[in-house]
Design a protein around this motif. Structure first.
Motif, PDB file in Angstrom:
ATOM      1  N   SER A 225       0.826  -1.198   0.000  1.00 18.25           N
ATOM      2  CA  SER A 225       0.000   0.000   0.000  1.00 18.25           C
ATOM      3  C   SER A 225       0.870   1.262   0.000  1.00 18.25           C
ATOM      4  N   MET A 226       0.278   2.355  -0.442  1.00 15.81           N
ATOM      5  CA  MET A 226       0.968   3.638  -0.446  1.00 15.81           C
ATOM      6  C   MET A 226       1.389   4.030   0.967  1.00 15.81           C
TER       7      MET A 226
ATOM      8  N   HIS B 257       6.109   4.325  -3.794  1.00 20.98           N
ATOM      9  CA  HIS B 257       6.205   5.658  -3.188  1.00 20.98           C
ATOM     10  C   HIS B 257       6.694   6.711  -4.177  1.00 20.98           C
ATOM     11  N   HIS B 258       7.586   6.326  -5.090  1.00 21.21           N
ATOM     12  CA  HIS B 258       8.138   7.269  -6.081  1.00 21.21           C
ATOM     13  C   HIS B 258       7.784   6.784  -7.483  1.00 21.21           C
ATOM     14  N   ALA B 259       6.523   6.449  -7.678  1.00 19.80           N
ATOM     15  CA  ALA B 259       6.095   5.820  -8.932  1.00 19.80           C
ATOM     16  C   ALA B 259       6.377   6.686 -10.154  1.00 19.80           C
ATOM     17  N   ASP B 260       6.240   7.981 -10.035  1.00 23.66           N
ATOM     18  CA  ASP B 260       6.395   8.875 -11.181  1.00 23.66           C
ATOM     19  C   ASP B 260       7.840   9.300 -11.431  1.00 23.66           C
ATOM     20  N   ALA B 261       8.747   8.918 -10.545  1.00 21.76           N
ATOM     21  CA  ALA B 261      10.126   9.393 -10.657  1.00 21.76           C
ATOM     22  C   ALA B 261      10.926   8.630 -11.701  1.00 21.76           C
ATOM     23  N   ALA B 262      10.629   7.340 -11.880  1.00 18.40           N
ATOM     24  CA  ALA B 262      11.498   6.513 -12.716  1.00 18.40           C
ATOM     25  C   ALA B 262      10.771   5.271 -13.204  1.00 18.40           C
ATOM     26  N   ARG B 263      11.411   4.615 -14.162  1.00 13.79           N
ATOM     27  CA  ARG B 263      11.025   3.253 -14.548  1.00 13.79           C
ATOM     28  C   ARG B 263      11.988   2.315 -13.832  1.00 13.79           C
ATOM     29  N   TYR B 264      11.462   1.478 -12.962  1.00 14.28           N
ATOM     30  CA  TYR B 264      12.292   0.642 -12.103  1.00 14.28           C
ATOM     31  C   TYR B 264      12.568  -0.705 -12.766  1.00 14.28           C
ATOM     32  N   VAL B 265      13.839  -1.126 -12.712  1.00 20.81           N
ATOM     33  CA  VAL B 265      14.268  -2.356 -13.377  1.00 20.81           C
ATOM     34  C   VAL B 265      14.943  -3.270 -12.362  1.00 20.81           C
TER      35      VAL B 265
ATOM     36  N   VAL C 121       2.043   2.125   3.641  1.00 16.60           N
ATOM     37  CA  VAL C 121       3.162   1.317   4.123  1.00 16.60           C
ATOM     38  C   VAL C 121       4.455   1.715   3.415  1.00 16.60           C
ATOM     39  N   ALA C 122       4.387   1.899   2.103  1.00 19.79           N
ATOM     40  CA  ALA C 122       5.577   2.310   1.359  1.00 19.79           C
ATOM     41  C   ALA C 122       6.106   3.643   1.873  1.00 19.79           C
ATOM     42  N   GLY C 123       5.215   4.592   2.117  1.00 14.80           N
ATOM     43  CA  GLY C 123       5.644   5.898   2.613  1.00 14.80           C
ATOM     44  C   GLY C 123       6.333   5.811   3.956  1.00 14.80           C
ATOM     45  N   THR C 124       5.799   4.980   4.840  1.00 21.18           N
ATOM     46  CA  THR C 124       6.403   4.806   6.163  1.00 21.18           C
ATOM     47  C   THR C 124       7.809   4.245   6.073  1.00 21.18           C
TER      48      THR C 124
END
Length: 256
Positions: free
Chosen positions: A4-5, A88-96, A7-10
């Motif tokens: 969840s958002m 938490h940083h979904a818009d920052a990058a494409r994660y690989v 939990v990720a933020g914490t």
């Protein structure tokens, strides 16, 4: 394995505090790295950047915040940290999900054009020297002429007799800025292991680490040795642009 958002933020917030124990002037280091990337990509439309060992997206998020037109690819081998970043940083990058230095790791990045810059912070020092050299060569091949690798990491002095002094200076700085008031690495991971929402990701992380045998010692190569390897890999100009104790930001520019 989604989380969840909330939990990720914490957990990302706790990660940010925990990392202050280990990266001297961590925020300034991030700022310096971004300063270099911003300078080298000035005037270039939608620069393409690679964050190596991105963890939960700390540096990627700062790059995206300063350079909203950039395309950031963030790579790491840790499934738990990657999922924190994706959430938490979904818009920052494409994660690989890839293991830096392993066979075919650059293919997993899915790059369709040359990189303008590659960045990393406290993520490459664990690579054995032959693997590090190969990684530098692969990065040089991915970068456009004039592109940069910017690495913020721990670089002990070439004179081993001074290593204790530089490490002490860094520890004192961390204490003065309150970094040691936060939980440490082991405490963070022990707490994460007890969070039911992270249980599957933690178990997958443990499985991968056991398979990779990541218990070997860090190389602890001095900055001067990194510079030699970077020159051998095809980077024409190499210089530190910031240093405190044994922490430094090293910039390597690919030749034209």
């Amino acid at each position: 394995m989604g989380i969840s958002m909330a939990v990720a933020g914490t957990w990302v917030e706790r990660w940010e505090r925990q990392q202050q124990r280990y990266a001297v002037d961590r925020e300034e280091r991030f700022t310096v790295i971004t300063d270099v990337v911003e300078y080298i990509t000035a005037g270039r439309p939608r620069p393409l950047l690679l964050d190596l060992g991105c963890g939960p997206g700390s540096l990627a998020a700062r790059l995206a915040g300063r350079m909203p037109d950039a395309e950031v690819v963030a790579a790491d081998m840790d499934p738990l940290l990657l999922e924190l970043g994706r959430t938490h940083h979904a818009d920052a990058a494409r994660y690989v999900d890839t293991v830096i230095g392993a066979d075919g790791w650059t293919d997993a990045l899915g790059l369709r054009r040359p990189l303008d810059g590659a960045v990393s912070t406290t993520a490459l020092h664990y690579l054995p020297e032959p693997v590090l050299l190969d990684t530098y060569r692969r990065l040089a091949a991915l970068l456009r002429p004039g592109g940069v690798l910017v690495n913020g990491d721990h670089f002990p002095p070439g004179d081993a007799s001074c290593a204790g002094i530089t490490a002490h200076v860094g520890r004192c700085r961390a204490e003065r800025t309150g970094g040691h008031a936060h939980e440490d690495w082991d405490a963070w991971w022990a707490a994460a292991a007890r969070d039911p929402e992270l249980a599957d990701l933690y178990a997958e992380r443990a499985r991968r680490r056991a398979a990779l045998d990541t218990t070997g010692p860090d190389e602890d190569l001095p900055l001067e040795r990194h510079a030699e390897l970077l020159h051998r890999a095809g980077f024409r100009h190499v210089a530190p642009v910031w240093r405190y104790g044994d922490s430094a930001v090293l910039v390597a520019v690919k030749g034209d």
